[in-house]
Design a protein around this motif. Structure first.
Motif, PDB file in Angstrom:
ATOM      1  N   VAL A 211     -12.976 -42.372  -9.728  1.00 52.68           N
ATOM      2  CA  VAL A 211     -13.606 -42.496  -8.404  1.00 52.68           C
ATOM      3  C   VAL A 211     -13.537 -41.162  -7.674  1.00 52.68           C
ATOM      4  CG1 VAL A 211     -13.340 -43.534  -6.113  1.00 52.68           C
ATOM      5  CG2 VAL A 211     -13.248 -44.979  -8.162  1.00 52.68           C
ATOM      6  N   LYS A 212     -12.364 -40.525  -7.738  1.00 51.28           N
ATOM      7  CA  LYS A 212     -12.190 -39.216  -7.104  1.00 51.28           C
ATOM      8  C   LYS A 212     -13.157 -38.194  -7.701  1.00 51.28           C
ATOM      9  CE  LYS A 212      -9.785 -35.959  -4.814  1.00 51.28           C
ATOM     10  NZ  LYS A 212      -9.752 -35.865  -3.354  1.00 51.28           N
ATOM     11  N   SER A 213     -13.276 -38.222  -9.024  1.00 51.10           N
ATOM     12  CA  SER A 213     -14.148 -37.277  -9.716  1.00 51.10           C
ATOM     13  C   SER A 213     -15.621 -37.547  -9.433  1.00 51.10           C
ATOM     14  CB  SER A 213     -13.892 -37.349 -11.229  1.00 51.10           C
ATOM     15  OG  SER A 213     -14.823 -36.583 -11.943  1.00 51.10           O
ATOM     16  N   ALA A 214     -15.986 -38.843  -9.368  1.00 57.68           N
ATOM     17  CA  ALA A 214     -17.396 -39.209  -9.244  1.00 57.68           C
ATOM     18  C   ALA A 214     -17.925 -39.106  -7.822  1.00 57.68           C
ATOM     19  CB  ALA A 214     -17.607 -40.627  -9.774  1.00 57.68           C
ATOM     20  N   ILE A 215     -17.164 -39.634  -6.858  1.00 59.59           N
ATOM     21  CA  ILE A 215     -17.697 -39.649  -5.484  1.00 59.59           C
ATOM     22  C   ILE A 215     -16.771 -38.997  -4.459  1.00 59.59           C
ATOM     23  CG2 ILE A 215     -19.050 -41.719  -5.977  1.00 59.59           C
ATOM     24  CD1 ILE A 215     -16.983 -43.342  -4.390  1.00 59.59           C
ATOM     25  N   GLY A 216     -15.647 -38.457  -4.913  1.00 60.79           N
ATOM     26  CA  GLY A 216     -14.756 -37.731  -4.014  1.00 60.79           C
ATOM     27  C   GLY A 216     -13.853 -38.601  -3.170  1.00 60.79           C
ATOM     28  N   GLU A 217     -13.861 -39.922  -3.379  1.00 66.05           N
ATOM     29  CA  GLU A 217     -13.014 -40.813  -2.599  1.00 66.05           C
ATOM     30  C   GLU A 217     -11.582 -40.766  -3.111  1.00 66.05           C
ATOM     31  OE1 GLU A 217     -12.729 -45.520  -1.186  1.00 66.05           O
ATOM     32  OE2 GLU A 217     -14.220 -44.895  -2.685  1.00 66.05           O
ATOM     33  N   ASP A 218     -10.632 -40.624  -2.198  1.00 66.94           N
ATOM     34  CA  ASP A 218      -9.218 -40.564  -2.551  1.00 66.94           C
ATOM     35  C   ASP A 218      -8.586 -41.928  -2.262  1.00 66.94           C
ATOM     36  OD1 ASP A 218      -6.834 -39.627  -3.381  1.00 66.94           O
ATOM     37  OD2 ASP A 218      -6.642 -38.026  -1.892  1.00 66.94           O
ATOM     38  N   ILE A 219      -8.229 -42.676  -3.333  1.00 67.44           N
ATOM     39  CA  ILE A 219      -7.724 -44.033  -3.169  1.00 67.44           C
ATOM     40  C   ILE A 219      -6.788 -44.367  -4.319  1.00 67.44           C
ATOM     41  CG2 ILE A 219      -9.680 -45.084  -4.406  1.00 67.44           C
ATOM     42  CD1 ILE A 219      -9.540 -47.409  -2.368  1.00 67.44           C
ATOM     43  N   ASP A 220      -5.781 -45.199  -4.071  1.00 68.95           N
ATOM     44  CA  ASP A 220      -4.875 -45.593  -5.160  1.00 68.95           C
ATOM     45  C   ASP A 220      -5.401 -46.857  -5.837  1.00 68.95           C
ATOM     46  OD1 ASP A 220      -3.221 -48.131  -4.083  1.00 68.95           O
ATOM     47  OD2 ASP A 220      -3.583 -46.738  -2.417  1.00 68.95           O
ATOM     48  N   ASN A 221      -4.920 -47.108  -7.061  1.00 68.81           N
ATOM     49  CA  ASN A 221      -5.434 -48.220  -7.861  1.00 68.81           C
ATOM     50  C   ASN A 221      -5.181 -49.587  -7.235  1.00 68.81           C
ATOM     51  OD1 ASN A 221      -6.584 -46.703  -9.906  1.00 68.81           O
ATOM     52  ND2 ASN A 221      -4.746 -46.704 -11.181  1.00 68.81           N
TER      53      ASN A 221
END
Length: 542
Positions: A211-221
């Protein structure tokens, strides 16, 4: 004292000991270190989950325990293909249980994992058994994605089967007990009901790193796809549980409320043990796979009261056909006779070979069992069909085709036990894997190949020698002996039941004393799936 019997007994008991030793290693999964990591997270291991879920004191018939054994060496191996599957009892209901083993590569899917899962689904669909998925997987093993992702019998077939089973009314319950990533996320959500364990279970199409790589969103699993998200916000999962045991208790409660299955009507009376000692099976089966023995001695130690109502006993004697009971179930037995017999025409017939008369008899018997709605049991120790001018002029091909036709078109459930040899077209006529047995298991004494080792090795040697001579190389007698040994060893390794079981050509390898259990549990499963298709063999060569 029977020295030959005692020698056979020692050899076969040693094979069983080796089988159990290998299974013990397989049951350890990814090893103690990886198991400890799962325990630290508060999780039960895959086999512990199955043991807790199923009814106490009941049998569990494992399917594919040897899957991937000896394969994927460069990747560090994949014991049992990273998933445990089998037939068990939950709240009194027979069902298929599929549990990912997170100690093996985090439960990632290898090519054999897909094949094993599809086999479990196939058994569920054929027998209309409920399916319980205990999901704990990191998804497709990316370095091998080209061997598991796009083809018809690859990963995606699982979800297609989920949809078909749902449409057919076959119950599917999933428990998300660990990671459930990407395409694998569809499996639990395409089930009828999905539950999730708080803190350890998570389900998402893409993990936090992607998710971080694809859309830049920083979130935990956990926030992305944990129990709270999917039970309270998205509504993706149906039940939330604090731990593995609470989750498994919930499944047991749901299973206890299922309506009764339809009954196929296969006949069963009170079970009776064989009158002859089953333990003697070890001494009856010769150490040398080419030695003769009387298959009736085996049958009488497998069937109730050691009673066999034999069909055409004095005709086509290289195959034994007859009606019997196994654990109370009525069965039709088709078995290769391994002793040399003499026909009334004066022909000496080799044991384990299918002749025209025996093929004709077996075809008629198989059709009779379909007429009577009696399940079929095939006991394989077959070297193939008889060859030579006399057989060809006698029409062995059409008689063999007749038998294959009858086996292929049978609508009653079929069960195959590979006792000894399973060679060439004999494998097909005696209901090998390609002919849809509901279950197919091998004894440790089994050999499965297109032909026997010594014959095949000599043919392969001739081919290799011709190739070397074409390149101008001289073959000395010493070199020839070396090549023959190398070819023979390689070929013999490929004929073992372990090689077959690792590739799921058979559902497993069993101690001969487990044969009655396998057949009985298999017919019990089949009895939950009424026969809908009419028996029709089409055009038969006569």
């Amino acid at each position: 004292m029977n020295i030959e019997f005692n020698k056979n007994e020692d050899v076969n008991k040693q094979l069983v000991y080796e089988l159990k030793t290998r299974l013990k290693k397989i049951y350890a999964g990814g090893g103690e270190k990886n198991a400890a990591k799962q325990k630290e997270k508060g999780k039960l291991l895959a086999r512990e989950r199955i043991d807790y879920l199923r009814d106490e004191g009941t049998e569990f018939l494992e399917i594919g325990a040897f899957a991937a054994d000896g394969m994927y060496v460069a990747e560090g191996g994949c014991p049992s293909a990273g998933v445990v599957t089998g037939i068990g009892y939950v709240s009194g209901r027979q069902c298929i249980i599929v549990a990912n083993d997170a100690t093996v590569k985090a439960g990632a899917w290898f090519p054999m994992t897909a094949k094993k899962n599809l086999r479990a689904q196939e058994i569920a669909m054929e027998n209309r058994l409920p399916v319980i998925y205990l999901v704990d997987s990191a998804g497709v093993y990316l370095p091998m994605q080209d061997e598991i992702f796009p083809d018809k019998e690859h990963f995606g077939r699982m979800f297609r089967n989920n949809a078909l089973m749902s449409a057919e009314g076959i119950v599917q319950i999933s428990a998300i007990m660990g990671s459930c990533v990407a395409g694998g996320a569809y499996l639990p959500i395409m089930s009828d009901e999905a539950m999730i364990v708080e803190g350890t279970g998570s389900v998402f199409l893409a993990g936090s790193y992607l998710v971080k790589s694809a859309i830049g969103e920083d979130i935990d699993n956990e926030t992305l796809g944990g129990a709270t998200t999917h039970c309270e916000i998205s509504g993706v999962t149906d039940y939330k549980h604090p731990n593995d045991k609470a989750c498994l208790d919930s499944i047991r409660k749901i299973m206890s409320m299922l309506g009764s299955p339809e009954n196929a009507g296969f006949d069963r009376i009170k079970s009776a043990l064989p009158k002859l000692d089953e333990q003697e099976l070890y001494g009856i089966l010769p150490e040398n796979r080419e030695k003769p023995y009387d298959m009736r001695d085996v049958i009488h130690r497998l069937v109730d009261n050691s009673e066999l109502e034999e069909y055409k006993a004095l005709f086509g004697q290289s195959i034994i056909c007859g009606l019997a009971r196994i654990d109370g179930w009525a069965v039709g037995i088709v078995a290769n006779q391994r002793k040399v017999v003499k026909s009334k025409k004066g022909e000496m017939q080799f044991g384990g070979v299918i002749y025209s008369d025996s093929a004709d008899k077996a075809s008629r018997f198989i059709m009779n069992c379909n007429q009577k709605k009696i399940p079929l049991v095939f006991l394989q120790d077959v070297t193939g069909f008889m060859v030579g001018s006399r057989s060809e002029q006698g029409g062995i091909i059409k008689d063999g085709a007749k038998m294959v036709n009858a086996v292929a078109n049978s609508v009653v459930p079929k069960f195959t036990i590979v006792i000894g040899n399973s060679y060439g077209a004999g494998n097909y006529a005696m209901c090998g894997k390609a002919y849809d047995p509901r279950l197919i298991y091998a004894w440790p004494s089994a050999k499965i190949a297109v032909m026997g080792g010594s014959q095949a090795a000599k043919v392969l040697l001739q081919i290799q020698e011709a190739s070397l001579k074409a390149k101008g190389k001289v073959i000395t007698p010493e070199k020839e002996a070396e090549l023959l040994k190398e070819i023979t060893d390689r070929y013999n390794n490929q004929t073992t039941p372990h090689y077959a079981a690792s590739r799921l050509w058979v559902d497993g390898i069993i101690d001969p004393l487990e044969t009655r259990k396998v057949i009985s549990m298999g017919i019990e499963a089949a009895n939950q799936s009424p026969i809908k298709k009419a028996f029709n063999v089409g055009i038969i060569q006569t």
